[in-house]
Design a protein around this motif. Structure first.
Motif, short mmCIF file in Angstrom:
data_model
loop_
_atom_site.label_atom_id
_atom_site.label_comp_id
_atom_site.label_asym_id
_atom_site.label_seq_id
_atom_site.Cartn_x
_atom_site.Cartn_y
_atom_site.Cartn_z
N ILE A 52 0.83 -1.21 0.00
CA ILE A 52 0.00 0.00 0.00
C ILE A 52 0.87 1.26 0.00
N GLN A 53 2.00 1.17 0.68
CA GLN A 53 2.90 2.33 0.73
C GLN A 53 3.30 2.75 -0.68
N GLU A 54 3.58 1.77 -1.49
CA GLU A 54 3.98 2.08 -2.87
C GLU A 54 2.80 2.63 -3.67
N ASP A 55 1.65 1.95 -3.56
CA ASP A 55 0.46 2.35 -4.34
C ASP A 55 0.01 3.76 -4.00
N PHE A 56 0.05 4.10 -2.69
CA PHE A 56 -0.52 5.39 -2.25
C PHE A 56 0.56 6.43 -1.95
N ASN A 57 1.81 6.09 -2.23
CA ASN A 57 2.92 7.02 -1.98
C ASN A 57 2.91 7.52 -0.52
N LEU A 58 2.89 6.56 0.39
CA LEU A 58 2.74 6.91 1.81
C LEU A 58 4.08 6.99 2.53
N THR A 59 4.08 7.75 3.60
CA THR A 59 5.21 7.79 4.52
C THR A 59 4.72 7.20 5.84
N TYR A 60 5.49 6.30 6.44
CA TYR A 60 5.07 5.69 7.71
C TYR A 60 6.00 6.10 8.84
N LEU A 61 5.38 6.37 9.99
CA LEU A 61 6.12 6.34 11.25
C LEU A 61 5.66 5.05 11.93
N PHE A 62 6.56 4.08 12.05
CA PHE A 62 6.19 2.75 12.50
C PHE A 62 6.70 2.55 13.93
N ILE A 63 5.77 2.52 14.89
CA ILE A 63 6.15 2.44 16.30
C ILE A 63 6.04 0.99 16.76
N SER A 64 7.10 0.47 17.34
CA SER A 64 7.05 -0.92 17.80
C SER A 64 8.13 -1.19 18.84
N HIS A 65 7.87 -2.15 19.74
CA HIS A 65 8.91 -2.56 20.68
C HIS A 65 9.72 -3.71 20.09
N ASP A 66 9.30 -4.20 18.92
CA ASP A 66 9.86 -5.42 18.36
C ASP A 66 10.90 -5.11 17.27
N LEU A 67 12.16 -5.29 17.61
CA LEU A 67 13.23 -4.93 16.68
C LEU A 67 13.25 -5.81 15.43
N GLY A 68 12.72 -7.03 15.54
CA GLY A 68 12.64 -7.90 14.37
C GLY A 68 11.67 -7.34 13.35
N VAL A 69 10.50 -6.93 13.82
CA VAL A 69 9.48 -6.36 12.93
C VAL A 69 9.96 -5.04 12.34
N VAL A 70 10.56 -4.22 13.18
CA VAL A 70 10.99 -2.90 12.71
C VAL A 70 12.08 -3.02 11.65
N ARG A 71 12.96 -4.00 11.84
CA ARG A 71 14.03 -4.21 10.85
C ARG A 71 13.44 -4.58 9.49
N HIS A 72 12.39 -5.37 9.53
CA HIS A 72 11.76 -5.86 8.30
C HIS A 72 11.20 -4.70 7.46
N ILE A 73 10.66 -3.70 8.13
CA ILE A 73 9.86 -2.72 7.39
C ILE A 73 10.51 -1.33 7.26
N SER A 74 11.52 -1.04 8.09
CA SER A 74 11.98 0.36 8.18
C SER A 74 13.16 0.69 7.27
N ASP A 75 13.20 1.93 6.79
CA ASP A 75 14.36 2.46 6.09
C ASP A 75 15.35 3.05 7.10
N ARG A 76 14.78 3.75 8.10
CA ARG A 76 15.62 4.31 9.17
C ARG A 76 14.96 3.98 10.49
N ILE A 77 15.76 4.02 11.54
CA ILE A 77 15.23 3.68 12.87
C ILE A 77 15.70 4.70 13.89
N GLY A 78 14.78 5.08 14.78
CA GLY A 78 15.12 5.92 15.92
C GLY A 78 14.91 5.09 17.19
#
Ligand code: SF4
Length: 338
Positions: free
Chosen positions: A218-244
């Motif tokens: 959907i991110q590609e189709d709708f040209n979206l920007t995500y702020l993805f909040i999670s405690h799970d570093l495995g999930v965040v690694r899968h989806i993120s370009d950058r991490i804070g």
């Protein structure tokens, strides 16, 4: 305690090139919650978000991670002004959202949407899903009855539902399907930025992967920007370009994803990463144990907020707060070791 951090999703091919056009900028954001005493006076305050700054590049996914209670969800909600900020700016398209009122604020809210961990609690159990989604369009005064129905059908299709799902009630959907409904509700008014607050934490591992893949499509189709909040570093690694990485209301490290996992700098990030289980039984990773509990955000430690648990703390760490400084190629860290 770092046990909450676990790896549950296979690692995706790495994303390396983040677009550089800033779509949203958070500057020195603070959110303090007052503690009210028996005489109805303010006796103290919880410093949930304490001087956090970062930006989102258009089209990227920025992962915000940290232990429970570090302030990451509060940061997301304060950006959208679901919670009023104590201080700071959130700049979107040249406007400070924190200064907007009335129609101006409503218009900006169409651009910035949120997906929650459990959308079920916000779905009216007496209404069919089609009607629930149409309501969002009605609130924003978009389209006539026919156009709204068409739009809802279209969005339901985008998130993987059939026509008949339009007529179903919330209780007829599974957890993963409800999360897709939450996503449809955010998408229906065509936002530019979506803040995803632990969107897959309550789901089974196999369903997590489905929802994460859908988010990426959907991110590609709708040209979206995500702020993805999670405690799970495995999930965040899968989806993120950058991490804070957040700790006790502060952003302590920020980096492109691959760089963070290959070369973590902050002792807290190192401890978090060392707690991720390794899939290969022949590979042993040394675990860094954090001693002591997370300090209270009512009375955070002076100097570096991590010094009470840091194995490398020295005298200066107890006195002076380290600033977030760039080390290399977008990799920033707040630590006196660098
Ligand atoms: Fe540890 Fe000091 Fe760095 Fe804080 S500033 S993380 S206490 S070494």
């Amino acid at each position: 305690m770092v046990s909450e951090i676990s790896q549950v999703v296979p690692q995706s091919p790495s994303k390396t090139e983040a677009p550089k056009d800033v779509i949203l900028e958070v500057k020195n954001l603070k959110k303090y919650f007052p503690i009210i005493g028996s005489l109805n006076n303010k006796i103290s305050q919880v410093q949930a978000v304490n001087d956090v700054s970062f930006c989102l590049f258009r089209g990227e996914t920025y992962g915000l991670v940290g232990e429970s209670g570090c302030g990451k969800s509060t940061t997301g909600r304060t950006i959208l002004r679901l919670l009023e900020p104590t201080e700071g700016e959130v700049i979107y398209q040249g406007k400070d959202i924190n200064k907007l009122k009335g129609n101006n604020l409503r218009n900006i809210r169409r651009e910035l949407q949120m997906v929650f961990q459990d959308p079920y609690s916000s779905l009216n159990p007496r209404k069919r899903i089609g009607a629930i989604l149409e309501e969002t369009l009605k609130i924003h005064k978009l389209g006539n009855k026919k156009e709204r129905t068409e739009q809802v059908m279209n969005i339901l299709n985008k998130v993987g539902f059939q026509k008949e799902h339009y007529y179903r009630f919330p209780h007829e959907f599974s957890g993963g399907q409800r999360q897709r409904i939450g996503l449809a509700r955010a998408l229906i008014i065509n936002p530019s930025v979506i803040i995803c607050d632990e969107p897959v934490s309550a789901l089974d591992v196999s369903i997590q992967s489905q929802v994460l893949n859908l988010l990426e499509d959907i991110q590609e189709d709708f040209n979206l920007t995500y702020l993805f909040i999670s405690h799970d570093l495995g999930v965040v690694r899968h989806i993120s370009d950058r991490i804070g990485v957040m700790y006790l209301g502060k952003l302590v490290e920020e980096s492109p994803t691959d760089e963070l996992y290959a070369n973590p700098l902050h002792p807290y990030t190192k401890a978090l990463l060392s707690a991720i289980p390794v899939a290969n039984p022949f590979v042993k990773r040394e675990k860094i144990k954090l001693i002591g509990e997370l300090p209270s955000p009512v009375n955070p430690p002076k100097g570096c907020v991590f010094h009470t648990r840091c194995p490398f703390a020295t005298d200066i760490c107890k006195q002076a707060e380290p600033v977030l400084k760039t080390i290399d190629n977008g990799h920033k860290v707040a630590c006196h070791l660098y």
